[in-house]
Design a protein around this motif. Structure first.
Motif, short mmCIF file in Angstrom:
data_model
loop_
_atom_site.label_atom_id
_atom_site.label_comp_id
_atom_site.label_asym_id
_atom_site.label_seq_id
_atom_site.Cartn_x
_atom_site.Cartn_y
_atom_site.Cartn_z
N PHE A 86 11.51 -38.00 10.25
CA PHE A 86 10.20 -37.49 9.83
C PHE A 86 9.62 -36.55 10.88
N VAL A 87 8.95 -35.50 10.38
CA VAL A 87 8.10 -34.65 11.21
C VAL A 87 6.67 -34.94 10.79
N GLY B 250 13.95 -32.22 9.99
CA GLY B 250 13.42 -33.44 9.43
C GLY B 250 12.72 -33.17 8.11
N ILE B 251 12.08 -34.22 7.56
CA ILE B 251 11.29 -34.08 6.34
C ILE B 251 9.83 -34.30 6.68
N SER C 238 11.98 -20.70 -1.11
CA SER C 238 13.37 -20.31 -0.90
C SER C 238 13.99 -21.08 0.27
N ARG C 239 13.13 -21.68 1.11
CA ARG C 239 13.62 -22.42 2.28
C ARG C 239 13.26 -23.91 2.23
N ILE C 240 12.27 -24.24 1.42
CA ILE C 240 11.77 -25.61 1.37
C ILE C 240 11.64 -26.07 -0.07
N VAL D 223 10.73 -28.32 9.10
CA VAL D 223 11.43 -28.81 7.92
C VAL D 223 12.42 -27.76 7.43
N ALA D 224 11.97 -26.51 7.35
CA ALA D 224 12.84 -25.43 6.88
C ALA D 224 14.07 -25.27 7.77
#
Length: 295
Positions: free
Chosen positions: A191-192, A236-237, A251-253, A231-232
């Motif tokens: 996690f972030v 982490g999520i 497009s990244r997340i 995250v990107a």
């Protein structure tokens, strides 16, 4: 001796006449004479003596006039400043905002308030919701925006946003194609999170514990955009409010609905119940309440 008596005395001394002073003050001459006599009785000294058709100050009158003029001028200045405050020609407000809240909710409100009240200054303090709440409680801030709930015994509360947290995962993550995810499926993820002084830090950890696991926190930050970039980058999520997730680079997340449980995120404006609020602060609350209800 009160300010009205001193005002009558100063005017009589300026015009060298009780009758002219009465006319200038829009009162009767006997009223001026009575007020002057009351001052003389209180001081035990005559303030005027007659010289022909006019009056002149005695030595005691000269001494009193030097002091009374300053007092009357200060009173007039005070009255003028208070009138300016009441009409919001001036004032100062200290407002605390969590960083992720300010950009999404308040620029338009602040802009319109400044247009209407250009001489009222607003100082913004950006901190986590927990610190903002503490600073409102201790009087460092007049008003704060926080994540609810907070103590209703301590604060007046105006709730203006109620959303939920959503899951952010990097493009290509095993969950990226899902429309919804129960929280328990995140037990093995990294996690972030926001830092500990942010209310969401404790909220996310508490919900994970309720779901049967302790989240593995690898990074913490005070900036939601940095969290999104982490995250990107696959570090982490994260769980962030819907308002912030709307602006993510899809497009990244991948942004995914959280279920079982859905984690609420409610924002409110708070101010102390037992502390005086300035005219400007009270108007800000009323003004912001009206605009935020329109969202």
């Amino acid at each position: 001796m009160d300010i009205r008596q001193l005002q009558y005395f100063v005017e009589a001394a300026r015009l060298n006449s009780f009758s002219k002073a009465a006319k200038s003050l829009y009162i009767t001459q006997p009223t001026v004479s009575k007020m002057i006599r009351q001052i003389e009785e209180e001081l035990g000294a005559d303030l005027f003596y007659r010289e022909g058709k006019s009056i002149k100050l005695t030595d005691a009158g000269e001494i009193l006039l030097a002091k009374a003029q300053n007092i009357v001028e200060s009173f007039h200045s005070l009255s003028s400043e208070l009138d300016s405050l009441r009409s919001l020609k001036q004032g100062h407000i200290r407002i605390g905002l969590p960083p992720m809240v300010g950009a999404n909710f308040f620029p338009a409100v602040i802009g319109r308030f400044h247009h209407k009240y250009p001489d009222v200054t607003i100082r913004l303090y950006e901190d986590g919701a927990k610190k903002v709440e503490n600073d409102v409680e201790t009087g460092v801030l007049d008003i704060g925006v926080v994540v609810l709930p907070v103590s209703e015994d301590k604060f007046h509360i105006f709730s203006f946003a109620e959303e939920r947290l959503e899951l952010l995962v990097p493009f290509g993550h095993r969950l990226a194609g899902r429309s919804s995810v129960p929280l328990v499926e995140l037990k093995d993820e990294e996690f972030v999170l926001f830092r500990e002084d942010f209310a969401l830090h404790d909220r996310v950890i508490a919900e994970c514990v309720k779901s049967g696991f302790q989240p593995m926190v690898v990074y913490e930050s005070a900036q939601w955009d940095l969290i999104a970039q982490m995250v990107a980058a696959g570090l982490g999520i994260a769980l962030l409010p819907q308002t912030i997730c709307r602006d993510m680079d899809r497009s990244r997340i991948s942004v995914i609905t959280m279920t079982e449980p859905a984690i609420p995120w409610q924002l409110g404006m708070i101010w102390r119940r037992d502390r005086y609020l300035s005219f400007a602060a009270r108007e800000w609350i009323a003004f912001a309440r009206g605009l935020l209800k329109e969202r």
